[in-house]
Enzyme design. Structure first.
Site, PDB file in Angstrom:
ATOM      1  N   LYS A  54      -4.887   0.172   2.885  1.00 26.65           N
ATOM      2  CA  LYS A  54      -5.783   1.138   2.258  1.00 26.65           C
ATOM      3  C   LYS A  54      -5.619   1.049   0.747  1.00 26.65           C
ATOM      4  CE  LYS A  54      -6.986   6.005   2.097  1.00 26.65           C
ATOM      5  NZ  LYS A  54      -6.758   7.339   2.649  1.00 26.65           N
ATOM      6  N   LYS A  78      -9.424  -0.954   4.500  1.00 31.59           N
ATOM      7  CA  LYS A  78     -10.301   0.054   3.916  1.00 31.59           C
ATOM      8  C   LYS A  78     -10.214  -0.012   2.394  1.00 31.59           C
ATOM      9  CE  LYS A  78     -10.644   5.003   3.538  1.00 31.59           C
ATOM     10  NZ  LYS A  78     -10.028   6.277   3.747  1.00 31.59           N
TER      11      LYS A  78
HETATM   12  C1  PBG Z   1      -7.604  10.755   3.370  1.00 27.97           C
HETATM   13  C2  PBG Z   1      -8.760   9.861   3.525  1.00 27.97           C
HETATM   14  C3  PBG Z   1      -9.665   9.381   2.541  1.00 27.97           C
HETATM   15  C4  PBG Z   1     -10.656   8.685   3.226  1.00 27.97           C
HETATM   16  C5  PBG Z   1     -10.328   8.715   4.583  1.00 27.97           C
HETATM   17  N1  PBG Z   1      -9.144   9.433   4.747  1.00 27.97           N
HETATM   18  C6  PBG Z   1      -9.766   9.590   1.094  1.00 27.97           C
HETATM   19  C7  PBG Z   1      -8.726   9.269   0.143  1.00 27.97           C
HETATM   20  O1  PBG Z   1      -7.760   8.560   0.415  1.00 27.97           O
HETATM   21  O2  PBG Z   1      -8.872   9.771  -0.957  1.00 27.97           O
HETATM   22  C8  PBG Z   1     -11.864   8.035   2.604  1.00 27.97           C
HETATM   23  C9  PBG Z   1     -13.054   7.935   3.478  1.00 27.97           C
HETATM   24  C10 PBG Z   1     -14.322   7.628   2.787  1.00 27.97           C
HETATM   25  O3  PBG Z   1     -14.422   7.482   1.569  1.00 27.97           O
HETATM   26  O4  PBG Z   1     -15.322   7.525   3.526  1.00 27.97           O
HETATM   27  N2  PBG Z   1      -6.466  10.237   2.799  1.00 27.97           N
END
Ligand code: PBG
Length: 335
Positions: free
Chosen positions: A203, A256
């Protein structure tokens, strides 16, 4: 007319049915996961401005199950549940409450729809904490860090509460070190050895999450997430993160965001072809398509299909996308 023989790949492009016959990357609604937002502060569905075409649903409402039923009919059978709690605090304690918004929603879905929907739950603190971080801030000698190990204890509790409510897969997104191992052990200790883990293994710290943070009101109130999410200037670190998550017990791994990271998806798939790989087509990627289509920049269904196909072609087995319903409709010629 040419009299010399030349290679003619166009023969295979002449007829639509021949193009279908030889195509080797095909989208299927079976591979989609649709994100769902349940909100404890509302009594009826409310459109989400930051995520055009999506609604917040109250956790225990027929509107929620009616919508899931509609998705199921279209062949979208897996859901990733996010919760907006009624109150936030330093520890994010609503995240593991038995009466928490996600826990209530899962129990309600199970009661109304049985075990057919596949329920994934996002496991994080950022939507539940008053500081907006995915872990617990701690002062060390005048500067603030996000403390890893005290956060893990809370993740363990959240995972068990989701499993108790009826989740099939827990999806930890906080990027704390050791989170998969800690969650696996917590689940096993409480007798939930059949509940799986889909880890947000790779991520990146990304501006593409912009719309989502408005949706969840989860922007960090101070600092940013770069001390726990990955630096997008790194490539091979992705393989390290995946390797560690697999050793810790992840069943499904994830990259992601998806679109600006197709190279990473491909690399991970080639290194671990035998592990189911998910890619998260995130909120910013979704809204770029919606806004551009609305402005007549391009035709929407064509671009949705092309985007999702490219993610699959890169190597994703599973696509988490806000386009899931639209894409399922396109597949059924209903869009
Ligand atoms: C929570 C999380 C996030 C997303 C999914 N789970 C945001 C972040 O890390 O700030 C992003 C999902 C999206 O942008 O569609 N940690």
């Amino acid at each position: 007319m040419t009299r010399f023989p030349i290679s003619r790949p166009r023969r295979l492009r002449l007829k639509e049915h021949v193009r279908d016959l030889i195509s080797d990357v095909r989208l299927s609604q079976d591979n989609f996961i649709l994100p769902i937002f349940v909100n404890d502060n509302i009594r009826k569905p409310i459109p989400i401005d930051d995520l055009e075409g999506h609604n917040y649903y109250p956790p225990e409402s027929p509107d929620l199950t009616k919508f899931l039923d509609y998705a199921l009919e279209l062949g979208v059978k897996s859901f990733l549940i996010f919760g907006v709690p009624s109150r936030k605090d330093f520890y994010g304690s609503e995240a593991w409450s038995r009466q928490g918004v996600v826990q209530k929603a899962i129990r309600y879905i199970r009661r109304e729809l049985g075990d057919s929907p596949v329920i994934f739950t996002d496991l994080c603190l950022c939507g539940y904490t008053d500081h907006g971080h995915c872990g617990l801030p701690k002062d060390i000698g005048g500067s603030t860090i996000i403390d890893n190990d005290s956060t893990l204890e809370l993740y363990g509790k959240i995972a068990v509460s989701h499993a108790e409510a009826g989740a099939d897969f827990i999806a930890p997104s906080g990027m704390m070190d050791g989170q998969v191992k800690y969650i696996r052990e917590s689940l096993d200790r409480e007798g939930f050895n059949w509940v799986g883990i889909m880890s947000y293994s790779v991520k990146f710290s990304s501006s593409f999450y912009g719309p989502f943070r408005g949706v969840m009101d989860s922007s960090p109130r101070h600092g940013d997430r770069r001390s726990y999410q990955m630096d997008y200037r790194n490539r091979y670190e992705a393989l390290k993160e995946v390797m560690m998550d697999l050793e810790e017990g992840a069943d499904i791994i994830m990259v992601k965001p998806a679109l600006a990271y197709l190279d990473i998806i491909r690399m991970v798939k080639e290194e671990y072809p035998y592990i189911p790989l998910a890619a998260y087509n995130v909120s910013g990627e979704y809204m770029m398509v919606k806004v551009a289509a609305k402005n007549g920049v391009f035709e929407e269904s064509g671009i949705i299909f092309e985007v999702l196909t490219s993610i699959k072609r890169a190597g994703a087995d599973i696509i988490i996308s806000y386009h899931a319903i639209e894409a399922a409709k396109i597949l059924k010629n209903m869009y």
